[in-house]
Design an enzyme around this catalytic site. Structure first.
Site, PDB file in Angstrom:
ATOM      1  N   HIS A 113     -14.943   0.216   5.826  1.00 37.55           N
ATOM      2  CA  HIS A 113     -13.805  -0.396   6.527  1.00 37.55           C
ATOM      3  C   HIS A 113     -14.128  -0.629   8.003  1.00 37.55           C
ATOM      4  O   HIS A 113     -14.886   0.122   8.623  1.00 37.55           O
ATOM      5  CB  HIS A 113     -12.612   0.562   6.407  1.00 37.55           C
ATOM      6  CG  HIS A 113     -11.316   0.007   6.885  1.00 37.55           C
ATOM      7  ND1 HIS A 113     -10.773   0.335   8.109  1.00 37.55           N
ATOM      8  CD2 HIS A 113     -10.440  -0.835   6.289  1.00 37.55           C
ATOM      9  CE1 HIS A 113      -9.618  -0.292   8.244  1.00 37.55           C
ATOM     10  NE2 HIS A 113      -9.386  -0.998   7.160  1.00 37.55           N
ATOM     11  N   ASN A 171       0.822  -1.210   0.000  1.00 37.28           N
ATOM     12  CA  ASN A 171       0.000   0.000   0.000  1.00 37.28           C
ATOM     13  C   ASN A 171       0.856   1.260   0.000  1.00 37.28           C
ATOM     14  O   ASN A 171       0.328   2.361   0.110  1.00 37.28           O
ATOM     15  CB  ASN A 171      -0.926   0.009   1.214  1.00 37.28           C
ATOM     16  CG  ASN A 171      -2.133  -0.885   1.018  1.00 37.28           C
ATOM     17  OD1 ASN A 171      -2.454  -1.270  -0.097  1.00 37.28           O
ATOM     18  ND2 ASN A 171      -2.801  -1.221   2.104  1.00 37.28           N
ATOM     19  N   HIS A 195      -7.586   5.269   0.491  1.00 40.01           N
ATOM     20  CA  HIS A 195      -6.995   4.662  -0.715  1.00 40.01           C
ATOM     21  C   HIS A 195      -6.988   5.614  -1.892  1.00 40.01           C
ATOM     22  O   HIS A 195      -6.855   5.190  -3.039  1.00 40.01           O
ATOM     23  CB  HIS A 195      -7.726   3.366  -1.061  1.00 40.01           C
ATOM     24  CG  HIS A 195      -7.486   2.321  -0.027  1.00 40.01           C
ATOM     25  ND1 HIS A 195      -6.324   1.590   0.038  1.00 40.01           N
ATOM     26  CD2 HIS A 195      -8.230   1.944   1.032  1.00 40.01           C
ATOM     27  CE1 HIS A 195      -6.379   0.789   1.079  1.00 40.01           C
ATOM     28  NE2 HIS A 195      -7.526   0.978   1.710  1.00 40.01           N
ATOM     29  N   SER A 229     -10.982  -0.485  -1.495  1.00 39.31           N
ATOM     30  CA  SER A 229      -9.702  -1.017  -1.954  1.00 39.31           C
ATOM     31  C   SER A 229      -9.692  -2.512  -2.200  1.00 39.31           C
ATOM     32  O   SER A 229      -8.730  -3.034  -2.749  1.00 39.31           O
ATOM     33  CB  SER A 229      -8.612  -0.680  -0.958  1.00 39.31           C
ATOM     34  OG  SER A 229      -8.553  -1.671   0.034  1.00 39.31           O
ATOM     35  N   LYS A 249      -0.295   5.136   3.559  1.00 46.17           N
ATOM     36  CA  LYS A 249      -0.392   4.429   2.284  1.00 46.17           C
ATOM     37  C   LYS A 249       0.351   5.266   1.230  1.00 46.17           C
ATOM     38  O   LYS A 249       1.575   5.295   1.257  1.00 46.17           O
ATOM     39  CB  LYS A 249      -1.846   4.055   2.004  1.00 46.17           C
ATOM     40  CG  LYS A 249      -2.271   2.976   3.040  1.00 46.17           C
ATOM     41  CD  LYS A 249      -3.716   2.562   3.084  1.00 46.17           C
ATOM     42  CE  LYS A 249      -3.932   1.578   4.255  1.00 46.17           C
ATOM     43  NZ  LYS A 249      -5.324   1.220   4.482  1.00 46.17           N
ATOM     44  N   ASP A 260     -13.974   8.640   3.724  1.00 44.37           N
ATOM     45  CA  ASP A 260     -12.668   8.007   3.962  1.00 44.37           C
ATOM     46  C   ASP A 260     -11.918   7.983   2.627  1.00 44.37           C
ATOM     47  O   ASP A 260     -12.330   7.275   1.701  1.00 44.37           O
ATOM     48  CB  ASP A 260     -12.913   6.591   4.507  1.00 44.37           C
ATOM     49  CG  ASP A 260     -11.645   5.753   4.670  1.00 44.37           C
ATOM     50  OD1 ASP A 260     -10.781   5.798   3.782  1.00 44.37           O
ATOM     51  OD2 ASP A 260     -11.549   5.003   5.659  1.00 44.37           O
ATOM     52  N   GLU A 283     -16.594   5.510   1.823  1.00 39.85           N
ATOM     53  CA  GLU A 283     -15.221   5.650   1.327  1.00 39.85           C
ATOM     54  C   GLU A 283     -15.288   6.202  -0.090  1.00 39.85           C
ATOM     55  O   GLU A 283     -16.333   6.116  -0.741  1.00 39.85           O
ATOM     56  CB  GLU A 283     -14.521   4.279   1.317  1.00 39.85           C
ATOM     57  CG  GLU A 283     -14.464   3.624   2.690  1.00 39.85           C
ATOM     58  CD  GLU A 283     -13.783   2.255   2.680  1.00 39.85           C
ATOM     59  OE1 GLU A 283     -12.970   1.978   1.769  1.00 39.85           O
ATOM     60  OE2 GLU A 283     -14.074   1.468   3.590  1.00 39.85           O
TER      61      GLU A 283
HETATM   62  C1  LIG Z   1      -5.973   1.010   5.886  1.00 40.10           C
HETATM   63  C2  LIG Z   1      -7.337   1.637   6.062  1.00 40.10           C
HETATM   64  C3  LIG Z   1      -7.637   2.464   7.152  1.00 40.10           C
HETATM   65  C4  LIG Z   1      -6.704   2.586   8.318  1.00 40.10           C
HETATM   66  O1  LIG Z   1      -5.626   3.427   8.022  1.00 40.10           O
HETATM   67  P1  LIG Z   1      -4.245   3.184   8.801  1.00 40.10           P
HETATM   68  O2  LIG Z   1      -3.546   4.476   8.669  1.00 40.10           O
HETATM   69  O3  LIG Z   1      -3.567   2.035   8.130  1.00 40.10           O
HETATM   70  O4  LIG Z   1      -4.608   2.855  10.225  1.00 40.10           O
HETATM   71  C5  LIG Z   1      -8.833   3.160   7.173  1.00 40.10           C
HETATM   72  N1  LIG Z   1      -9.726   3.038   6.172  1.00 40.10           N
HETATM   73  C6  LIG Z   1      -9.490   2.216   5.123  1.00 40.10           C
HETATM   74  C7  LIG Z   1     -10.510   2.115   4.048  1.00 40.10           C
HETATM   75  C8  LIG Z   1      -8.302   1.472   5.048  1.00 40.10           C
HETATM   76  O5  LIG Z   1      -8.107   0.629   4.043  1.00 40.10           O
END
Ligand SMILES: *Cc1c(COP(=O)(O)O)cnc(C)c1O
Length: 403
Positions: free
Chosen positions: A141, A53, A216, A188, A247, A213, A184
């Protein structure tokens, strides 16, 4: 109770179902992205990583490493406290200002991870806004699900990316009740993207806040790279933009960007923000350098999209079954937990290609897959080797080909 036996039996169940998780033991090689050393069976092998990622390779970019090294020398290792008690370093302040500007919001707030950003923000809103209703996409998520569950808001789950179902659910609730829609931008695991403008239309019709969110997407979409909300021209219609620094930004940490009042509210009432020590200054410095670089370098995003499109086209031509992704993620379907793990093991052992199998509960049973994430640094020769390897593994295991 025999505690040890209880734990061992639960683990044995996972093994029987073929979804016991085995971590690849990697040593990333700064300067040689996307290759890594892989420690296995008492040996060390050079492998090509196809499931990171660190989507743009920023975790090894010189501007990020230089900024982090300089910050360590200037400020030392840890932050030395929570944000309230001596832990706010100037790098945190600069990074929050940058995140606010990037997302065209008045303010931003840092968290120790994207997970904590989602969980704390949604829980705090649920606990503090009397009678709040949260409308949550069915494929959200786990960090959002947990945040919503842990708060006191009434939860409604709408069908994935289905604005008519969202509208129907929202219509059933008291028009005067406070509401929030949580979703989101990029999902992902399947690689699909939410209809952001339509979700905003429905939310506005019902007087609801919107929570997106962009984990990604941040760094990867839009001319300045802040995400799909920027690309689709809806940033001003999103109440709260949430993202990660772990990421595409390549470091670690999470954030929200919103109005000054809302940000100040979470800063003042959010337990996961208040009661946890601040990120190390060097982390904030690295993320700041990364975002400043990404804002100015749209060509890295263009190359990223080209690599993903090329890989999708080549796999499709080879008859490998893909989900119809509209983003940088390439989900290759296997549909069986044991075979998925076997395909991943074979790619690693016979070809030094690392793609982690994705099993339940990350995806539904029967939809197990290899989730491939090409980056701007995966060149044609690497892609040639991946194509040969996947094609051979597919025929050795007799895996399903695309119709
Ligand atoms: C990875 C992820 C998170 C968490 O983010 P981190 O910084 O890794 O804790 C939150 N939302 C989604 C959709 C994710 O894939």
């Amino acid at each position: 109770m025999d505690y040890e036996q209880f734990f061992a039996e639960r683990i044995a169940d996972l093994r029987r179902e073929g979804r016991y998780r085995v971590f690849a033991d990697l040593e990333r090689q700064a300067g040689a992205f996307p290759t890594a050393k892989n420690y296995r069976d008492g040996t060390v092998q050079d492998v090509t990583v196809w499931c990171s990622n660190d989507y743009l390779g920023m975790g090894q970019h010189k501007v990020v490493l230089d900024a982090m090294c300089e910050a360590v020398r200037r400020c030392g290792a840890g932050a030395g406290g929570t944000r309230n008690i001596s832990g706010t370093n100037h790098y945190h302040v600069l990074l929050e200002e940058e995140l606010a500007t990037w997302n065209r919001k008045e303010a931003a707030l840092l968290f120790n991870s994207g997970y904590v950003a989602n969980q704390t923000t949604l829980m705090t809103l649920g606990n503090q806004i009397p009678g709040l209703h949260i409308f949550s996409d069915a494929l959200n998520h786990n960090s959002m699900i947990e945040g919503i569950r842990q708060g006191k808001a009434t939860r409604h789950i709408f069908k994935h990316n289905d604005v008519r179902d969202l509208d129907r659910l929202m219509t059933s609730v008291d028009p005067e009740a406070p509401k929030l829609v949580a979703f989101e931008s990029v999902y992902s695991m399947d690689g699909d993207i939410a209809p952001l403008a339509q979700i905003c239309d429905v939310a506005e019709k019902h007087g609801a806040m919107t929570y997106c969110d962009e984990v990604h997407a941040c760094g990867m979409y839009g001319t300045a790279g802040s995400g799909v909300c920027e690309r689709d021209g809806v940033l001003d219609r999103i109440t709260i933009v949430q993202g990660t620094l772990a990421k595409a930004v390549g470091v670690v940490g999470g954030y929200i960007a919103a109005s000054r009042a809302l940000t100040d509210f979470i800063r003042s009432f959010g337990p996961g923000f208040i009661f946890s020590s601040a990120l190390p200054p060097a982390i904030a410095a690295g993320a700041l350098a990364s975002i400043r670089f990404l804002k100015e370098h749209n060509e890295i995003r263009e190359r990223h999209q080209e690599r993903a499109a090329t890989l999708k086209r080549r796999l499709t031509a080879a008859g490998i079954p893909l989900l119809p992704s509209v983003c940088h993620i390439v989900p290759v379907m296997v549909g069986d937990a044991v075979l998925c793990k076997q395909a991943s093991d074979d790619l690693l052992r016979s070809y030094n290609i690392y793609v982690q199998p994705i099993n339940y509960p990350t995806v539904p049973k029967g939809s197990e897959r290899l989730r491939i994430t090409p980056t701007p640094l995966h060149d044609d020769a690497m892609m040639d080797r991946l194509l040969v390897a996947i094609t051979e593994v597919w025929s050795q295991l007799g895996l399903q080909k695309a119709a």
